[in-house]
Design an enzyme around this catalytic site. Structure first.
Site, PDB file in Angstrom:
ATOM      1  N   GLY A  30      41.448  21.240  35.451  1.00  0.00           N
ATOM      2  CA  GLY A  30      42.478  22.261  35.607  1.00  0.00           C
ATOM      3  C   GLY A  30      42.328  22.991  36.918  1.00  0.00           C
ATOM      4  N   GLU A  31      43.441  23.359  37.474  1.00  0.00           N
ATOM      5  CA  GLU A  31      43.398  24.173  38.675  1.00  0.00           C
ATOM      6  C   GLU A  31      44.474  25.222  38.527  1.00  0.00           C
ATOM      7  OE1 GLU A  31      42.674  23.457  43.370  1.00  0.00           O
ATOM      8  OE2 GLU A  31      44.383  22.436  42.458  1.00  0.00           O
ATOM      9  N   GLY A  32      44.062  26.465  38.435  1.00  0.00           N
ATOM     10  CA  GLY A  32      45.037  27.536  38.238  1.00  0.00           C
ATOM     11  C   GLY A  32      45.051  28.480  39.424  1.00  0.00           C
ATOM     12  N   PHE A  34      43.581  31.345  39.424  1.00  0.00           N
ATOM     13  CA  PHE A  34      42.354  32.116  39.526  1.00  0.00           C
ATOM     14  C   PHE A  34      41.081  31.287  39.413  1.00  0.00           C
ATOM     15  CE2 PHE A  34      45.651  34.793  37.499  1.00  0.00           C
ATOM     16  CZ  PHE A  34      45.834  35.690  38.534  1.00  0.00           C
ATOM     17  N   SER A  35      41.237  30.014  39.101  1.00  0.00           N
ATOM     18  CA  SER A  35      40.026  29.225  38.894  1.00  0.00           C
ATOM     19  C   SER A  35      40.275  27.726  38.970  1.00  0.00           C
ATOM     20  CB  SER A  35      39.460  29.537  37.511  1.00  0.00           C
ATOM     21  OG  SER A  35      40.266  28.930  36.530  1.00  0.00           O
ATOM     22  N   LYS A 100      34.226  26.713  34.232  1.00  0.00           N
ATOM     23  CA  LYS A 100      35.308  27.431  34.906  1.00  0.00           C
ATOM     24  C   LYS A 100      34.745  28.135  36.128  1.00  0.00           C
ATOM     25  CE  LYS A 100      38.911  30.909  34.129  1.00  0.00           C
ATOM     26  NZ  LYS A 100      39.848  31.472  33.167  1.00  0.00           N
ATOM     27  N   ASP A 187      48.588  36.833  28.770  1.00  0.00           N
ATOM     28  CA  ASP A 187      49.046  35.626  29.457  1.00  0.00           C
ATOM     29  C   ASP A 187      49.201  34.462  28.481  1.00  0.00           C
ATOM     30  OD1 ASP A 187      49.982  34.309  31.681  1.00  0.00           O
ATOM     31  OD2 ASP A 187      48.001  33.839  32.489  1.00  0.00           O
TER      32      ASP A 187
END
Ligand code: ADP
Ligand code: MG
Length: 404
Positions: A30-32, A34-35, A100, A187
């Site tokens: 995952g790439e969001g 914030f992280s 994370k 969220d």
């Protein structure tokens, strides 16, 4: 594996001394904003036995679903044979973990907040627990058990109404315990609820924006006595010339500041009206948006670029009359000349029939869908004080569907 990802993985492994002896990075998952999150194998997971109460974990992970079949677990099961040939109870160990890596640009208070809340919520069913966390200079990584899940876009169109009920029961189970700690997630959206349609279990993740209820001490009209609010607002409205001709010039009213963190399309109306006393009900609205998405088979359902557009989208469905009343709750006046925003708006049943191309065929919703819509109306109540709570939702007939 992509060369850039490989490079980032190398960097992470070198940043923490001893990392390679503890974890084997497998891939980026995952790439969001914030992280970045990686899947990894925990190389020393046996040693967690003291800090990580497996028995309790098992209960917790299986709690939301009676029918959960422990054979189809998402993590490695370890059935050890004893000398006497007896099978030991299954102990699920988080052999695979999600690491994370929180971006160094996140503020230290924000990072601390996320870890602290995860710690507070560590025993909540259907909430992904925090195993541990590490810091090396400005870099913080959180270690969570890896939870296998599917991409929402791959399964939401195939969901039957009982499937929706099971999905939501799991999500509301998580929310009801988060909310009982007076914590707002802020969220709620499909990428933060990791769901496996095969085992029909899910976990809530990402407490990066979560906060305690009552953090903002500025009073909002929505917490006033309704009678007091009405009188006060009418007086204020009469005092200022009604802003019928657009935005008032030389506006002397103090500007309103409120927490608006969250994801566009999932923000509750009170967030858009800049309510300063937001409650856990903002999460319920977001769940409503998820259910509306599934029922209408459209993702994203709302697609606004900013808060004003988001208000327009919601007003188009609910109509000016109800939307104005919703604004008044938070001391806001809503005026619009946009022709597509009618006075009455539409009911959600109509919206769903339209989105699923059934309005021309004269088809109606199935009985199951009607039950879902009835529940949806409770989640998408414009007035947060009347909106259903997570606890009440778990008692609702709709969420009991598919339980037997
Ligand atoms: P961000 O703050 O960047 O959104 P999240 O905590 O939401 O970070 O994680 C981003 C993504 O990483 C998730 O949408 C999910 O796909 C994956 N992920 C996060 N935690 C886990 C986990 N415990 N198991 C499996 N995948 C995870
Ligand atoms: Mg996220």
């Amino acid at each position: 594996v992509d060369a850039n990802i490989q490079h980032d993985m190398e960097k992470l492994q070198s940043a923490f001394p001893g990392f390679r002896n503890m974890y084997r990075l497998i891939k980026r998952i995952g790439e969001g904003t914030f992280s970045t999150v990686y899947k990894a194998e925990d190389l020393v997971y046996d040693q967690y036995d003291n800090s990580w109460d497996m028995e309790k974990e098992n209960e917790k992970w299986t709690a939301p679903l009676k029918s959960f079949n422990s054979q189809s677990s998402t993590t490695i099961d370890d059935t050890s044979q004893t000398q006497t040939g007896q099978t030991q109870p299954r102990r699920r160990r988080p052999k695979y973990v999600a690491i994370k890596k929180i971006y160094v640009t996140s503020s230290p208070t924000r990072i601390l907040n996320e870890l602290e809340l995860l710690h507070v919520l560590r025993n909540c069913p259907s909430v992904c627990p925090l195993i541990t966390a590490f810091r090396q200079t400005d870099q913080v990584i959180a270690i969570l058990p890896y939870f296998r899940h599917a991409d929402f876009r791959e399964y939401f169109r195939k969901m039957t109404v009982p499937d929706m009920a099971i999905y939501l029961r799991c999500l509301f189970t998580a929310l009801s315990s988060v909310h009982s700690h007076n914590i707002l997630h802020r969220d709620i959206k499909p990428t933060n609820f990791l769901y496996d349609p095969v085992t029909r279990r899910g976990v809530l993740v990402d407490f990066g924006l979560a906060e305690r209820e009552g953090g903002d001490r500025t009073p909002c009209a929505c917490h006033e006595d309704p009678l007091v609010r009405k009188t006060r607002l009418r007086a204020a409205h009469n005092a200022s010339s009604a802003p019928n001709n657009g935005y008032p010039k030389g506006d002397t009213r103090p500007s309103r500041r409120a927490n608006r963190a969250g994801t566009r399309g999932f923000r509750a109306p009170e967030v858009l009206f800049k309510c300063t006393e937001q409650t856990t009900k903002i999460d319920i609205w977001s769940v409503g948006v998820i259910l509306l998405t599934i029922l209408s088979r459209r993702f994203p359902f709302f697609n606004s670029a900013d808060d004003v557009e988001a208000l327009i989208e919601i007003a188009t469905i609910f109509g000016q009359r109800r939307m104005r009343a919703a604004g008044v709750l938070h001391g806001c006046m809503l005026e619009t000349t946009i022709p597509t925003i009618g006075m009455q708006g539409f009911n959600l049943e109509r919206i769903i029939l339209w989105s699923t191309c059934r309005s021309d065929t004269g088809e109606t919703l199935s009985d199951d869908e009607k039950k879902a819509v009835e529940f949806l109306n409770r989640c998408l109540d414009l007035d947060p004080s009347k909106r259903i709570s997570a606890e009440e939702a778990l008692e609702h007939d709709f969420l009991k569907m598919g339980m037997d």
